[in-house]
Write an enzyme that holds these catalytic residues in place. Structure first.
Site, short mmCIF file in Angstrom:
data_model
loop_
_atom_site.label_atom_id
_atom_site.label_comp_id
_atom_site.label_asym_id
_atom_site.label_seq_id
_atom_site.Cartn_x
_atom_site.Cartn_y
_atom_site.Cartn_z
CE LYS A 38 20.75 29.40 6.05
NZ LYS A 38 20.22 28.04 5.90
CE LYS B 269 15.37 33.65 10.23
NZ LYS B 269 15.50 32.84 9.04
CE LYS C 79 16.55 24.86 13.15
NZ LYS C 79 16.45 24.17 11.88
P1 TYM Z 1 14.46 25.57 8.92
O1 TYM Z 1 14.85 24.36 9.70
O2 TYM Z 1 15.44 26.67 8.78
O3 TYM Z 1 13.13 26.19 9.51
C1 TYM Z 1 12.02 25.36 9.75
C2 TYM Z 1 10.73 26.17 9.82
O4 TYM Z 1 10.80 27.14 10.88
C3 TYM Z 1 10.45 28.42 10.38
N1 TYM Z 1 11.20 29.43 11.13
C4 TYM Z 1 10.64 30.49 11.74
N2 TYM Z 1 9.35 30.90 11.82
C5 TYM Z 1 9.11 32.02 12.54
N3 TYM Z 1 10.07 32.73 13.16
C6 TYM Z 1 11.36 32.37 13.09
N4 TYM Z 1 12.29 33.07 13.73
C7 TYM Z 1 11.69 31.19 12.35
N5 TYM Z 1 12.86 30.54 12.10
C8 TYM Z 1 12.53 29.47 11.34
C9 TYM Z 1 10.83 28.37 8.90
O5 TYM Z 1 10.12 29.33 8.15
C10 TYM Z 1 10.45 26.95 8.53
O6 TYM Z 1 9.07 26.86 8.22
N6 TYM Z 1 13.80 25.63 4.07
C11 TYM Z 1 13.08 25.10 5.22
C12 TYM Z 1 13.15 23.60 5.31
C13 TYM Z 1 12.54 22.89 4.14
C14 TYM Z 1 11.17 22.89 3.76
C15 TYM Z 1 11.06 22.02 2.63
C16 TYM Z 1 10.05 23.54 4.27
C17 TYM Z 1 13.20 22.06 3.26
N7 TYM Z 1 12.30 21.54 2.37
C18 TYM Z 1 9.85 21.80 2.01
C19 TYM Z 1 8.82 23.32 3.62
C20 TYM Z 1 8.73 22.46 2.51
C21 TYM Z 1 13.60 25.79 6.48
O7 TYM Z 1 13.59 26.97 6.55
O8 TYM Z 1 14.06 25.01 7.49
#
Ligand code: TYM
Length: 336
Positions: free
Chosen positions: A113, A199, A202
């Site tokens: 990022k 991957k 968003k």
């Molecule tokens: P975020 O919003 O980027 O993603 C949310 C969840 O979606 C999963 N994910 C995917 N899984 C499979 N294939 C993909 N292409 C894909 N894109 C996203 C991510 O692995 C995630 O589970 N850092 C976290 C948010 C967070 C969090 C936490 C999670 C903040 N605090 C505490 C667990 C516990 C995240 O990636 O958000």
């Protein structure tokens, strides 16, 4: 025996897509009856990249509504908004002060990022995984269901917890509980529709690269019609030369609920012209009930807000207790 605790979250940035659903939320729904669950909308994480103040609050409510629409059940789970509980920010500060800088500089997501943002990269982006560790550790979490891309952040969370325990706890009285990741094999890494080697995300500038949970049927049909394939007839899993084929078959299996072995046989002689309409129909049907429920929830904002108010109260009680424990272990006086 009391149930083990689960915590996870999604950022309210952009539209939630099939990666978020299949990699995370769907798994939360499937396991929720076995655990005591906390699911937060991580809106503090959402400002680690430039954000739009006009849409932040609304997007946050939308993600909470999607949790419910996807099947999160309040009988087993608590839903809340991260920024509504100050303990998340406060524990982040405490953890910041014991986390070595080079642990954060190593994080793949930060490097990726940061590269995109160039000179403008903020401290918040570097600190993102510490805030995530605070989210998890505040709830004495046992299991964290996430997609594969979050594995490194969970390892860091454990390392931070071990460091706190080593410095401020004792063997029989650790300060923080060590969480385990819960990463399913299928769906843990949903790939882009325009490039089967990257991957689904968003932040991909191309809308054609992802299917959003709220996409109307026409958009789903268009995206699948135009998605990248290959000239080979006969579809198969796990051929490294055919990443798009593996991804699309995986999507079909997960969205139809059919096991991999069944999908492999069903599609082994198909061409893309036959498979694409099948995947389109399956995706539209799988998302329809989620979209209908979402519209219902969003039409009653007061109800949604009352759920989030209750969620905050429940979560805050747990978070404040852990925060007080950590502050006391660090040597702080109790507030007078
Ligand atoms: P975020 O919003 O980027 O993603 C949310 C969840 O979606 C999963 N994910 C995917 N899984 C499979 N294939 C993909 N292409 C894909 N894109 C996203 C991510 O692995 C995630 O589970 N850092 C976290 C948010 C967070 C969090 C936490 C999670 C903040 N605090 C505490 C667990 C516990 C995240 O990636 O958000």
């Amino acid at each position: 025996m009391s149930k083990q605790r689960v915590l996870s979250g999604v950022q309210p940035t952009g539209n939630l897509h099939l990666g978020n659903y299949l990699g995370a939320i769907r798994n939360w729904v499937e396991i929720q009856q076995q655990y005591d669950n906390f699911f937060c909308v991580v809106d503090l994480h959402a400002i680690t990249v430039p954000h739009d103040r006009a849409t932040l609050a609304d997007n946050t409510y939308k993600v909470a509504a999607l949790y419910l629409a996807c099947g999160i059940d309040l009988a087993y789970s608590t839903i809340f908004i991260q920024s509504h509980i100050p303990a998340h920010s406060e524990l982040t500060w405490l953890l910041n002060c014991i986390t070595p800088l080079n642990w954060l500089e190593r994080m793949i997501q930060f490097k990726e990022k940061a590269l995109k943002q160039g000179e403008n990269v903020g401290v918040g982006l570097l600190d993102y995984p510490v805030l995530m560790a605070a989210d998890i550790l505040l709830y004495d979490t046992d299991k964290v269901p996430v997609g594969e891309d979050q594995k490194q952040h969970l390892e860091l969370t454990r390392d931070i917890a071990v460091r706190v325990n080593d410095q401020f706890g004792s063997k029989d009285k650790p300060v923080l509980k060590l969480p385990d990741p819960l990463i399913r094999t299928e769906g843990a890494r949903v790939m882009s529709l325009t490039d089967g080697t990257s991957k689904m995300s968003k932040s991909d500038p191309s809308e054609m690269s992802r299917i959003n949970l709220l996409d109307p049927p026409e958009a789903i049909a268009k995206k699948i019609k135009r998605c990248k394939t290959d000239p080979v007839k006969g579809l198969e899993f796990d051929n490294p030369e055919r990443p798009e084929c593996n991804n699309l078959l995986t999507l079909y299996g997960l969205l139809s609920g059919k096991p991999k072995s069944e999908v492999a046989i069903e599609c082994q002689d198909m061409g893309w012209g036959q498979f694409k309409p099948l995947l389109t129909e399956t995706t539209i049907e799988a998302l329809k009930p989620i979209q209908e429920k979402y519209q219902m929830i969003m039409s009653d904002r007061d109800y949604l807000k009352s759920i989030l108010r209750d969620g905050r109260q429940k979560a805050e009680a747990v978070a404040n207790e852990t925060l007080a424990r950590v502050k006391s272990a660090f040597g702080y006086s109790t507030p007078l």
